[in-house]
Design a protein around this motif. Structure first.
Motif, mmCIF file in Angstrom:
data_model
loop_
_atom_site.group_PDB
_atom_site.id
_atom_site.type_symbol
_atom_site.label_atom_id
_atom_site.label_comp_id
_atom_site.label_asym_id
_atom_site.label_seq_id
_atom_site.Cartn_x
_atom_site.Cartn_y
_atom_site.Cartn_z
ATOM 1 N N LEU A 88 0.901 -1.288 -0.015
ATOM 2 C CA LEU A 88 -0.060 -0.005 -0.080
ATOM 3 C C LEU A 88 0.781 1.165 0.120
ATOM 4 O O LEU A 88 1.763 1.402 0.842
ATOM 5 C CB LEU A 88 -1.099 0.067 1.201
ATOM 6 N N ASP A 89 0.786 2.204 -0.983
ATOM 7 C CA ASP A 89 1.585 3.401 -1.058
ATOM 8 C C ASP A 89 0.560 4.668 -0.807
ATOM 9 O O ASP A 89 -0.355 5.142 -1.409
ATOM 10 C CB ASP A 89 1.895 3.803 -2.350
ATOM 11 N N ARG A 90 0.841 4.967 0.529
ATOM 12 C CA ARG A 90 -0.075 6.119 1.182
ATOM 13 C C ARG A 90 0.064 7.432 0.496
ATOM 14 O O ARG A 90 -0.971 8.123 0.112
ATOM 15 C CB ARG A 90 0.378 6.286 2.596
ATOM 16 N N LYS A 282 3.645 -4.226 4.872
ATOM 17 C CA LYS A 282 4.149 -3.275 3.586
ATOM 18 C C LYS A 282 3.149 -2.508 3.661
ATOM 19 O O LYS A 282 2.659 -2.074 2.212
ATOM 20 C CB LYS A 282 4.153 -4.662 2.338
ATOM 21 N N PHE A 283 2.419 -2.091 4.662
ATOM 22 C CA PHE A 283 1.347 -0.982 4.345
ATOM 23 C C PHE A 283 1.782 0.431 4.726
ATOM 24 O O PHE A 283 1.174 1.264 5.608
ATOM 25 C CB PHE A 283 0.179 -1.511 5.290
ATOM 26 N N GLY A 284 2.851 0.886 4.284
ATOM 27 C CA GLY A 284 3.515 2.064 4.513
ATOM 28 C C GLY A 284 3.758 2.532 5.759
ATOM 29 O O GLY A 284 3.542 3.720 6.183
ATOM 30 N N GLY A 285 4.175 1.779 6.554
ATOM 31 C CA GLY A 285 4.652 1.876 7.727
ATOM 32 C C GLY A 285 3.756 2.113 8.988
ATOM 33 O O GLY A 285 3.819 2.847 10.035
ATOM 34 N N LEU A 286 2.437 1.691 8.718
ATOM 35 C CA LEU A 286 1.568 1.703 9.515
ATOM 36 C C LEU A 286 1.690 1.224 10.920
ATOM 37 O O LEU A 286 2.461 0.107 10.854
ATOM 38 C CB LEU A 286 0.091 1.203 9.080
ATOM 39 N N LYS A 287 1.263 1.882 11.977
ATOM 40 C CA LYS A 287 1.651 0.865 13.404
ATOM 41 C C LYS A 287 0.773 -0.536 13.437
ATOM 42 O O LYS A 287 -0.317 -0.484 13.167
ATOM 43 C CB LYS A 287 1.284 1.968 14.538
ATOM 44 N N LEU A 288 1.650 -1.522 13.930
ATOM 45 C CA LEU A 288 0.818 -2.680 14.200
ATOM 46 C C LEU A 288 1.003 -2.890 15.600
ATOM 47 O O LEU A 288 1.981 -2.639 16.138
ATOM 48 C CB LEU A 288 1.631 -3.734 13.191
ATOM 49 N N SER A 289 0.015 -3.957 16.000
ATOM 50 C CA SER A 289 0.089 -4.518 17.177
ATOM 51 C C SER A 289 1.302 -5.567 17.206
ATOM 52 O O SER A 289 1.772 -5.969 16.150
ATOM 53 C CB SER A 289 -1.206 -5.308 17.308
ATOM 54 N N ARG A 290 1.340 -6.329 18.149
ATOM 55 C CA ARG A 290 2.255 -7.504 18.315
ATOM 56 C C ARG A 290 1.812 -8.609 17.619
ATOM 57 O O ARG A 290 2.847 -9.479 17.025
ATOM 58 C CB ARG A 290 2.342 -7.941 19.995
ATOM 59 N N SER A 291 0.745 -8.792 17.322
ATOM 60 C CA SER A 291 0.275 -9.937 16.263
ATOM 61 C C SER A 291 0.067 -9.431 14.858
ATOM 62 O O SER A 291 -0.577 -9.953 14.072
ATOM 63 C CB SER A 291 -1.015 -10.427 16.989
#
Length: 430
Positions: A88-90, A282-291
Motif C-alpha cells: 500500500l502506497d499512502r 508492507k502498508f506504508g509503515g502503519l503502526k501494528l500490534s504485536r500480532s
C-alpha cells in the motif's frame, strides 16, 4: 471523466465484513452514483468463515454455500477485482496487487497492477499463529480460508481411503482448543459416521483424534462449565483432549510436546493463535500490534492516516480491544456502511465504533452445542444435545445469507439447501 470524478472506495478482503460493507455501500452510494466501490479479494467466492471447519471435514457442500463475488457485485452496484494485495502506497494512494497465475501451469494470466483509492478499507482477516514453532509451517495443515479447508479435505479423504484399504487406524492431531479446533474435531467424527453409510457394509476405519491445548482448558472464551461439558462430549465420541499440552515442534510423524512426549499423527492441523497476514508490514509503515494487526482509532481509521480504515480480525482498537470474531467484524462493517457516506460527502467526523456483545455459540457437529448470553447465562447441552445452541448457530449463518442475498434470494437459498439433502450425499465423497 465521470468515473474519475467519483469518490473511490476500495475494500480489500471479501470476508464477513468486507462483502457486507461492499454490498451495503453499493446499494447506497454506489447505486446513486456518488461513489465507485471496488472489492478486492484473492478468491472468486465468499464463504462464511465460521463454517470453514465444516468444509474441511466435508460435512458442508461449499458449492452451495459460496457466494460469487462477481455475481454479488453485478446485483449490488459495486465492482470486483480478483487479486492479492502486496503493498500500500499512502503517498500515491494506491494499492498493489500480485499477478494472477494459472493454478495448474503457473502461467501469469494477469500482470501485477495497482488500484487508485480515495479511501481504502482493509478487511484481510487473520490466520493461525504458529508462534515460530519449529516444523509447523512445513508439516502442518491450516484451515484459515476456503483453499486451505478444501486442501485439508482432499488429504483427509485420501487418508480415509488408505485406512479403508489397509484396515488401519487414522491418527489426526489438532493443536488449538478454541472454537475452530474443538468444532473441527467433532466435525471430523461426524464425517466418518456419515461416510460409513456409503461403505457397503465395510467396517469403517478407526479415527483417533487428539486435541492439544496449551492452556488449562479448551474453549477458554466460554464459561468453565461449557469447557467441561465439551470435554465430556468429545471424549464420548472418541476424541482425546489434552489440556496444558505445549507443542515445541512438529515433523512428518506428529508433534513433540514441551514435556518431551510425542503425539503421533498422520494429519497434523494447526488451529492455535490469531495473527494478521504478514502483508500488513508492507502498508506504508502503519503502526501494528504485536500480532501484526493494524492499530486503529475507535473510528476504525488507522492511527496515521484518516483515509485508511481497517476492520475485522486484521484491526486492533488500541483504546478498547475487541475479540477477533465474526460478530465484531459484522458490526464494524455496519458501522462503516452507516457513517462512511457522510464522511465522504460532507466531511462529517467518523463516530467511534461500539461493540455490542450478543453472546457466543459453539456447536460440536450433531452431537452437542452450547451458547452464552452477554451476562454469562449458558444455554444448550442437556438431553436435547444442545439443539437450541445448534439451531442458533444455523440461524446466524442464515442471517448472514439473508443480509447478502436479500429476503427473496435468501429464502430460495434455504429451500435449495433443504431440497439438496434428497439429492447429494450428506458428506463429501469426491
Amino acid at each position: 471523466m465521470e468515473r474519475a470524478q467519483k469518490f473511490r472506495i476500495v475494500i480489500v478482503g471479501g470476508g464477513v465484513a468486507g462483502l457486507a460493507l461492499a454490498t451495503r455501500l453499493g446499494n447506497s452510494v454506489g447505486k446513486s452514483g456518488r461513489a465507485e466501490i471496488t472489492l478486492v479479494d484473492k478468491s472468486f467466492a465468499h464463504v462464511w468463515k465460521p463454517m470453514l471447519h465444516c468444509f474441511a471435514a466435508g460435512t458442508a457442500a461449499n458449492e452451495n454455500d459460496r457466494i460469487s463475488f462477481m455475481s454479488q457485485a453485478s446485483r449490488h452496484h459495486f465492482e470486483f477485482w480478483p487479486g492479492e494485495i502486496t503493498a500500500l502506497d499512502r503517498a500515491a494512494k494506491t494499492i498493489a496487487l500480485a499477478p494472477i497465475k494459472d493454478p495448474l501451469s503457473g502461467e501469469v494470466v494477469v500482470e501485477a497492477r495497482t488500484l487508485d483509492y480515495d479511501a481504502v478499507v482493509l478487511s484481510i482477516g487473520s490466520r493461525a499463529n504458529d508462534f515460530g514453532t519449529p516444523g509447523v509451517a512445513e508439516h502442518c495443515l491450516f484451515i484459515d480460508n476456503l483453499v486451505d479447508a478444501n486442501g485439508f479435505n482432499d488429504r483427509f479423504r485420501m487418508e480415509l481411503l488408505r485406512s479403508f484399504a489397509n484396515n488401519n487406524e487414522l491418527d489426526i492431531a489438532i493443536v488449538g482448543g478454541g472454537a475452530t479446533g474443538t468444532q473441527l474435531a467433532a466435525e471430523l467424527h461426524k464425517a466418518l459416521d456419515l461416510a460409513s453409510l456409503y461403505s457397503f457394509g465395510r467396517k469403517p476405519p478407526k479415527l483417533r483424534i487428539t486435541l492439544l491445548e496449551a492452556g488449562p482448558r479448551i474453549l477458554p472464551a466460554f464459561p468453565e462449565a461449557v469447557s467441561a461439558a465439551a470435554v465430556k462430549q468429545l471424549e464420548a465420541i472418541g476424541v482425546s483432549v489434552r489440556a496444558g499440552a505445549m507443542v515445541s515442534g512438529a515433523d512428518e510423524n506428529g508433534f513433540l510436546l514441551k514435556d518431551g512426549t510425542r503425539v503421533p499423527a498422520t494429519l497434523r492441523v494447526w488451529a492455535a493463535g490469531v495473527k494478521a497476514p504478514d502483508v500488513t508490514s508492507k502498508f506504508g509503515g502503519l503502526k501494528l500490534s504485536r500480532s501484526g494487526q493494524l492499530e486503529v482509532r475507535p473510528s476504525l481509521q488507522v492511527l496515521d492516516d484518516d483515509n485508511i480504515f481497517a476492520m475485522g480480525d486484521c484491526a486492533f482498537i488500541a483504546e478498547k480491544p475487541v475479540a477477533p470474531t465474526a460478530q465484531a467484524a459484522r458490526q464494524q462493517a455496519h458501522h462503516l456502511a452507516r457513517h462512511l457516506p457522510g464522511w465522504m460527502m460532507s466531511g462529517q467526523p467518523m463516530p467511534a465504533f461500539t461493540f455490542h456483545n450478543k453472546g457466543a455459540v459453539v456447536a460440536l457437529g450433531d452431537y452437542n452445542g452450547w451458547g452464552t448470553f452477554p451476562g454469562g447465562t449458558v444455554f444448550g447441552g442437556g438431553w436435547l444435545h444442545g439443539l437450541s445452541a445448534r439451531m442458533v448457530h444455523l440461524m446466524l449463518y442464515r442471517q448472514h445469507q439473508f443480509e447478502l442475498y436479500g429476503p427473496v434470494r435468501g429464502t430460495i437459498s434455504c429451500l435449495v439447501d433443504w431440497l439438496d439433502v434428497f439429492v447429494r450425499p450428506s458428506v463429501r465423497l469426491d
